[in-house]
Design a protein around this motif. Structure first.
Motif, PDB file in Angstrom:
ATOM      1  N   ILE A 140      46.148  21.382  47.779  1.00 57.08           N
ATOM      2  CA  ILE A 140      47.163  22.383  48.138  1.00 57.08           C
ATOM      3  C   ILE A 140      46.502  23.652  48.662  1.00 57.08           C
ATOM      4  O   ILE A 140      46.928  24.230  49.669  1.00 57.08           O
ATOM      5  CB  ILE A 140      48.054  22.687  46.921  1.00 57.08           C
ATOM      6  N   ASP A 141      45.430  24.096  47.991  1.00 57.39           N
ATOM      7  CA  ASP A 141      44.715  25.293  48.454  1.00 57.39           C
ATOM      8  C   ASP A 141      44.117  25.076  49.838  1.00 57.39           C
ATOM      9  O   ASP A 141      44.142  25.979  50.692  1.00 57.39           O
ATOM     10  CB  ASP A 141      43.606  25.649  47.461  1.00 57.39           C
ATOM     11  N   SER A 177      44.897  14.101  46.300  1.00 56.78           N
ATOM     12  CA  SER A 177      45.898  14.978  45.679  1.00 56.78           C
ATOM     13  C   SER A 177      46.383  14.430  44.341  1.00 56.78           C
ATOM     14  O   SER A 177      46.872  15.182  43.493  1.00 56.78           O
ATOM     15  CB  SER A 177      47.086  15.187  46.625  1.00 56.78           C
ATOM     16  N   ALA A 204      43.281  15.726  42.260  1.00 59.40           N
ATOM     17  CA  ALA A 204      42.955  17.155  42.328  1.00 59.40           C
ATOM     18  C   ALA A 204      43.995  17.846  43.211  1.00 59.40           C
ATOM     19  O   ALA A 204      43.674  18.360  44.285  1.00 59.40           O
ATOM     20  CB  ALA A 204      41.546  17.348  42.878  1.00 59.40           C
ATOM     21  N   ALA A 205      45.232  17.871  42.745  1.00 59.88           N
ATOM     22  CA  ALA A 205      46.335  18.381  43.555  1.00 59.88           C
ATOM     23  C   ALA A 205      46.118  19.834  43.971  1.00 59.88           C
ATOM     24  O   ALA A 205      46.343  20.198  45.131  1.00 59.88           O
ATOM     25  CB  ALA A 205      47.651  18.244  42.799  1.00 59.88           C
ATOM     26  N   ASN A 206      45.692  20.671  43.056  1.00 65.20           N
ATOM     27  CA  ASN A 206      45.536  22.096  43.380  1.00 65.20           C
ATOM     28  C   ASN A 206      44.503  22.326  44.474  1.00 65.20           C
ATOM     29  O   ASN A 206      44.676  23.186  45.338  1.00 65.20           O
ATOM     30  CB  ASN A 206      45.156  22.878  42.125  1.00 65.20           C
ATOM     31  N   ALA A 207      43.424  21.550  44.441  1.00 63.51           N
ATOM     32  CA  ALA A 207      42.383  21.707  45.455  1.00 63.51           C
ATOM     33  C   ALA A 207      42.923  21.355  46.842  1.00 63.51           C
ATOM     34  O   ALA A 207      42.630  22.042  47.832  1.00 63.51           O
ATOM     35  CB  ALA A 207      41.177  20.831  45.119  1.00 63.51           C
ATOM     36  N   ALA A 221      37.272  17.319  44.423  1.00 62.53           N
ATOM     37  CA  ALA A 221      38.030  18.511  44.802  1.00 62.53           C
ATOM     38  C   ALA A 221      37.344  19.306  45.904  1.00 62.53           C
ATOM     39  O   ALA A 221      38.000  19.793  46.840  1.00 62.53           O
ATOM     40  CB  ALA A 221      38.253  19.380  43.568  1.00 62.53           C
ATOM     41  N   ASP A 255      56.552  26.911  49.711  1.00 67.56           N
ATOM     42  CA  ASP A 255      55.449  27.780  50.131  1.00 67.56           C
ATOM     43  C   ASP A 255      55.007  27.499  51.567  1.00 67.56           C
ATOM     44  O   ASP A 255      54.296  28.312  52.163  1.00 67.56           O
ATOM     45  CB  ASP A 255      54.249  27.606  49.190  1.00 67.56           C
ATOM     46  N   ARG A 287      53.169  21.444  49.537  1.00 64.36           N
ATOM     47  CA  ARG A 287      53.337  22.894  49.403  1.00 64.36           C
ATOM     48  C   ARG A 287      54.798  23.299  49.259  1.00 64.36           C
ATOM     49  O   ARG A 287      55.101  24.404  48.799  1.00 64.36           O
ATOM     50  CB  ARG A 287      52.710  23.616  50.599  1.00 64.36           C
ATOM     51  N   GLN A 329      46.644  25.424  52.690  1.00 66.60           N
ATOM     52  CA  GLN A 329      47.355  26.697  52.799  1.00 66.60           C
ATOM     53  C   GLN A 329      47.233  27.331  54.179  1.00 66.60           C
ATOM     54  O   GLN A 329      48.191  27.883  54.712  1.00 66.60           O
ATOM     55  CB  GLN A 329      46.846  27.658  51.730  1.00 66.60           C
TER      56      GLN A 329
END
Length: 357
Positions: free
Chosen positions: A241-242, A233, A236-239, A205, A267, A264, A245
């Motif tokens: 996506i962040d 992804s 560690a999809a959230n990492a 991540a 968003d 995203r 951003q």
């Protein structure tokens, strides 16, 4: 002698006892696919330089079968391994390639750096790749060590298979990831690409921001960086996506724009709209396609503006996007496109309007 024929080893064996006979028979022995041929061919490595070249090529040919006999590595011995190592530096590419295959099949860790150097500038042969896979996870540590001894294409050849071969439960992934992270920052494009491909299975991540940075700053490596981000992804999809951003799609590559849109979603609306100002027609087309998928009415004016783009592919992508949005304002923009000079644009506008009903 039936030159070029596939003769049984039993017919060839008597010829190997003489020097002239060996020179004529060794190429045929290599094609005999008979395990009994290994011992005399290995013995021929101790002959003249010419005979040794013929012998190592014959060995490589014998090793094209699914796997050598278990006794092959013992038969080759210390002297045979040393002779094969010397042939890795042969001026003839066919001999050097054959020596690389034999050394890998023999699991000769001392030869790895020379194998990589001999193979630099071209891909490993199918037999050599099979040899590495047959060697298995235990090849990863020596490959990583060899990678530290070589540069350029040879280093790239070591890093990627080492990453593929590591066993998750061992200490090897940590060591491989550390080396790959360093290699990703090097100047040699081939090494950077190999490092990124190796990281596709080993990145964690915390690597996501650096991978995004690589995808933004290195146009040549962007494709590999995005594919590694896609693989990451899944773990560690959230990492990821962040990390995506803050990406400015107007400065990004098309693959990265598509990844931002996919991960995203809604968003990414502002990023995708900004991406329509990119200097790259491919990025503009990718952003338009993604905006069409989102079908947000607030994007219609920006999409409609793209129908005046200098690139016909972008104009067509804008029409397709408006057709997916499907609002009244989108329909008005499509009606305006019916007066376009381009037949392809007019035809696509008609189809879009027909789908909207």
């Amino acid at each position: 002698m039936r030159m070029g024929a596939h003769l049984p080893f039993a017919e060839l064996e008597p010829i190997l006892s003489s020097r002239l006979g060996r020179r004529a028979a060794l190429p045929l022995v290599g094609r005999s696919a008979d395990p009994a041929a290994f011992a005399p061919v290995i013995g021929a490595l101790d002959g003249s330089t010419h005979e040794a070249r013929l012998a190592v090529r014959a060995l490589a040919a014998l090793l094209e079968d699914p796997g050598p006999p278990d006794a092959f590595r013992d038969q080759l011995g210390t002297t045979g391994r040393a002779r094969v190592r010397g042939l890795l530096k042969d001026d003839g590419p066919e001999t050097a390639s054959a020596a690389a295959t034999v050394a890998l099949m023999a699991r000769d860790t001392e030869a790895l750096a020379d194998v990589l150097s001999a193979s630099a500038g071209r891909v490993l042969s199918a037999a050599a790749v099979r040899a590495l896979r047959t060697w298995g996870p235990s090849a990863a540590p020596p490959l990583l060590s060899a990678a530290d001894e070589v540069v350029g294409g040879a280093r790239a050849l070591a890093l990627e298979p080492a990453a593929e071969l590591v066993v998750p439960e061992s200490d090897a992934p940590k060591a491989a990831r550390a080396r790959l992270r360093v290699a990703r920052t090097e100047a040699e494009p081939g090494v950077v690409g190999a490092a990124l491909r190796g990281l596709s299975t080993l990145a964690q991540a915390e690597d996501a921001p650096e991978l995004v940075k690589c995808a933004m700053q290195d146009a040549e490596a962007a494709g590999d960086a995005v594919r590694t981000l896609e693989a990451l992804s899944e773990r560690a999809a959230n990492a990821v996506i962040d990390a995506l951003q803050g990406v400015r799609l107007e400065l990004a590559s098309a693959p990265l724009a598509r990844l931002v849109a996919r991960l995203r979603g809604q968003d990414a609306l502002g990023q995708l709209q900004a991406g329509l100002t990119s200097a790259s027609p491919e990025v503009r087309r990718s952003c338009l396609a993604a905006l069409g998928q989102l079908a947000d009415p607030s994007s219609v004016d920006r999409i409609a503006f793209a129908m005046a783009d200098e690139d016909e592919g972008v104009r067509i992508a804008a029409i397709d996007s408006l057709g997916r949005v499907g609002s009244e304002r989108a329909a008005d923009a499509l009606l305006h496109a019916l007066g376009a000079d381009s037949l392809a644009v007019r035809s696509r506008a008609i189809r879009a309007l027909a789908r909207m009903g």
